[in-house]
Design a protein around this motif. Structure first.
Motif, PDB file in Angstrom:
ATOM      1  N   SER A  80      10.080   1.343   6.937  1.00 28.47           N
ATOM      2  CA  SER A  80       8.566   1.790   5.580  1.00 28.47           C
ATOM      3  C   SER A  80       8.096   3.195   5.595  1.00 28.47           C
ATOM      4  O   SER A  80       7.442   3.037   7.494  1.00 28.47           O
ATOM      5  N   GLY A  81       8.001   3.785   5.037  1.00 31.55           N
ATOM      6  CA  GLY A  81       7.471   4.857   5.995  1.00 31.55           C
ATOM      7  C   GLY A  81       8.624   6.473   6.145  1.00 31.55           C
ATOM      8  O   GLY A  81       7.802   7.077   6.354  1.00 31.55           O
ATOM      9  N   LEU A  82       9.582   6.191   6.224  1.00 39.02           N
ATOM     10  CA  LEU A  82      10.523   6.566   6.851  1.00 39.02           C
ATOM     11  C   LEU A  82      10.503   7.885   5.470  1.00 39.02           C
ATOM     12  O   LEU A  82      10.996   7.520   4.365  1.00 39.02           O
ATOM     13  N   TRP A 108       8.861  11.215  13.567  1.00 41.50           N
ATOM     14  CA  TRP A 108       9.750  10.912  13.167  1.00 41.50           C
ATOM     15  C   TRP A 108      11.316  10.994  13.686  1.00 41.50           C
ATOM     16  O   TRP A 108      11.213  12.220  13.558  1.00 41.50           O
ATOM     17  N   SER A 109      11.877  10.298  14.284  1.00 39.82           N
ATOM     18  CA  SER A 109      13.905  10.814  14.612  1.00 39.82           C
ATOM     19  C   SER A 109      14.504   9.503  13.883  1.00 39.82           C
ATOM     20  O   SER A 109      13.921   8.312  14.073  1.00 39.82           O
ATOM     21  N   ALA A 110      15.412   9.918  13.059  1.00 36.87           N
ATOM     22  CA  ALA A 110      16.471   8.739  12.596  1.00 36.87           C
ATOM     23  C   ALA A 110      17.644   9.252  12.927  1.00 36.87           C
ATOM     24  O   ALA A 110      18.420  10.801  13.787  1.00 36.87           O
ATOM     25  N   VAL A 114      13.124   6.392  14.708  1.00 36.64           N
ATOM     26  CA  VAL A 114      12.067   5.875  15.804  1.00 36.64           C
ATOM     27  C   VAL A 114      11.040   5.965  15.195  1.00 36.64           C
ATOM     28  O   VAL A 114      11.024   7.822  14.723  1.00 36.64           O
ATOM     29  N   TRP A 115       9.655   6.439  16.001  1.00 38.06           N
ATOM     30  CA  TRP A 115       8.398   7.171  15.589  1.00 38.06           C
ATOM     31  C   TRP A 115       7.178   7.358  16.838  1.00 38.06           C
ATOM     32  O   TRP A 115       7.346   6.431  17.551  1.00 38.06           O
ATOM     33  N   GLY A 119       6.239  13.381  10.202  1.00 33.24           N
ATOM     34  CA  GLY A 119       5.054  12.358   8.821  1.00 33.24           C
ATOM     35  C   GLY A 119       4.550  11.932   9.154  1.00 33.24           C
ATOM     36  O   GLY A 119       3.415  12.373   9.882  1.00 33.24           O
ATOM     37  N   GLU A 120       3.886  10.684   8.592  1.00 35.24           N
ATOM     38  CA  GLU A 120       3.065   9.492   8.466  1.00 35.24           C
ATOM     39  C   GLU A 120       3.818   8.100   8.896  1.00 35.24           C
ATOM     40  O   GLU A 120       4.684   7.660   8.171  1.00 35.24           O
ATOM     41  N   HIS A 121       2.939   7.053   8.997  1.00 38.19           N
ATOM     42  CA  HIS A 121       3.759   6.048   9.392  1.00 38.19           C
ATOM     43  C   HIS A 121       1.601   4.925   9.003  1.00 38.19           C
ATOM     44  O   HIS A 121       1.641   5.254  10.252  1.00 38.19           O
ATOM     45  N   ASP A 122       1.920   4.157   8.969  1.00 41.97           N
ATOM     46  CA  ASP A 122       0.503   2.952   7.974  1.00 41.97           C
ATOM     47  C   ASP A 122      -0.641   3.994   8.632  1.00 41.97           C
ATOM     48  O   ASP A 122      -1.559   4.238   9.151  1.00 41.97           O
TER      49      ASP A 122
END
Length: 408
Positions: free
Chosen positions: A68-70, A97-99, A109-110, A88-91
């Motif tokens: 979530s948040g990707l 971010w890297s995907a 992963v973040w 970006g943001e997570h929670d």
């Protein structure tokens, strides 16, 4: 705005521009470096997560499939079969971010990015503070240097004004460097002004000495010529010779008077007089026709003989070079002498009278000594002299006598 502030503002504007450009360049370089380090770290974590996913081992804590948040942009990139990184943001926390694609899904992963962002803000604050400090230091240095230049130019201008007012002993005296050379261009200007004043002083002193020497040398033979002319038989030839000798004697006396004025040997003998009575006496003494208009009489403290000389020269000049009627007006401590001729030459009005120079031929012939004596005697008495034109185009001379202390 003075030259000092113009230079200071120019230096300030240039220093602020340079500081801003350098600040932006440093910001961009540091930002790329710091973010590059974060990207490398998160990519390394992504490689570890992909290996774990491939071999079925435990993935890192900050990794997952379609977490979530990707960010949508990163999802779109993975859909195209490519890898990517993005901030970006997570929670609710800033992360990097890297995907990458994994079995048609997005393995991401973040890593926390808050500390990196604070680091960048600290660096930007340091860059801004350094730029402002440097700009302020350069501005102060510019003000100091501009102030020195401005003071030198002001001193040079003050000396130039003193020279213009007749103080030929005035010098800037700006210090010079080694080998007697000026330290800068301002020093060159000051040195040129001093050299000009010295040269002008020498020339004027030579002219004064020449005038005095000529007058003294002429006086003795002239006296003998006058005595010899008296022995001639009566008749027209004798009258003509006496007339020319009297003109030559007058010229010689004028030269002697000018030489005394130039030498500063003339001293006024002041006493109180009615100005209207002085003017009437001076006009009668010339034997020339002139209308006298007393608007307002006043008492002045002056030298009667010298004021007579001034008025006599002005009246002779008006009758010789102008046209009647000649009028003399007294209005308080102000005397105005006007004629109806062609007026004073423009050069005389702007620059003042000069000996042996009459200017416009329309004013007649002469030696230019009468008005020169007027200016010299006026200087002894402290009288202000103004040359101008009447509304009808004639010559107009205004004398402003100093007031008594009780009239100030």
């Amino acid at each position: 705005m003075g030259l000092r502030w113009r230079i200071a503002l120019t230096i300030t504007a240039v220093s602020c521009t340079v500081a801003a450009v350098l600040g932006v360049l440093v910001h961009n370089v540091v930002t790329r470096q710091v973010i590059g380090e974060s990207r490398k770290e998160v990519r390394d974590e992504l490689e570890i997560a992909l290996s774990a996913y491939e071999y079925g081992t435990t993935m890192p804590d900050r990794a997952g499939i379609d977490p979530s948040g990707l960010p949508q942009r990163l999802k779109d990139l993975v859909t195209e079969g490519r890898r990517g990184t993005i901030v970006g943001e997570h929670d609710g926390e800033p992360v990097m971010w890297s995907a990458a694609p994994a079995d048609g899904k997005a393995l991401a992963v973040w890593l926390p990015f808050g500390a990196t962002r604070e680091r960048l803000e600290t660096i930007d604050t340091a860059i801004l503070g350094s730029a402002l400090l440097a700009a302020g230091a350069v501005t102060l240095a510019g003000l100091f240097l501009a102030g020195r230049i401005s003071r030198k130019l002001s001193a040079t201008a003050a000396v130039a004004r003193r020279i213009t007012d007749g103080d030929l002993d005035a010098r800037v005296g700006m210090p010079r460097g080694r080998r007697g050379k000026s330290r800068d261009e301002v020093g060159d200007v000051a040195a040129a002004l001093d050299s000009m004043a010295e040269s002008l002083q020498h020339r004027l002193e030579s002219e004064k000495r020449f005038t005095a020497d000529v007058a003294h040398e002429l006086r003795t033979p002239l006296t003998g010529m006058v005595a010899a002319a008296g022995l001639l038989p009566e008749g027209r030839p004798k009258e003509m010779i006496n007339d020319r000798l009297q003109a030559l004697r007058g010229l010689t006396e004028d030269l002697l008077e000018i030489s005394r004025l130039d030498a500063g040997a003339e001293k006024a003998e002041l006493s109180e007089h009615s100005l209207a009575a002085l003017v009437e006496h001076a006009v009668r003494g010339t034997g020339l026709e002139a209308g006298i208009d007393v608007v307002r009489d006043t008492t002045v403290r002056t030298d009667r003989r010298r004021l007579d000389r001034i008025l006599a020269n002005l009246l002779v000049n008006s009758h010789k070079h102008g046209r009647p009627p000649v009028t003399v007006t007294v209005d308080g401590p102000v005397i105005e002498v006007c004629d109806q001729g062609d007026g004073y030459p423009r050069e005389l009005v702007e620059q003042g009278p000069q000996r042996f120079r009459t200017g416009d031929p329309g004013r007649g012939r002469g030696h230019g000594l009468g008005l020169t004596i007027v200016m010299g005697q006026a200087g002894v008495l402290g009288v202000e002299v103004e040359f101008g034109q009447t509304p009808g185009g004639g010559a107009r001379t205004v004398l402003r006598l100093p007031l008594l202390e009780t009239e100030h």
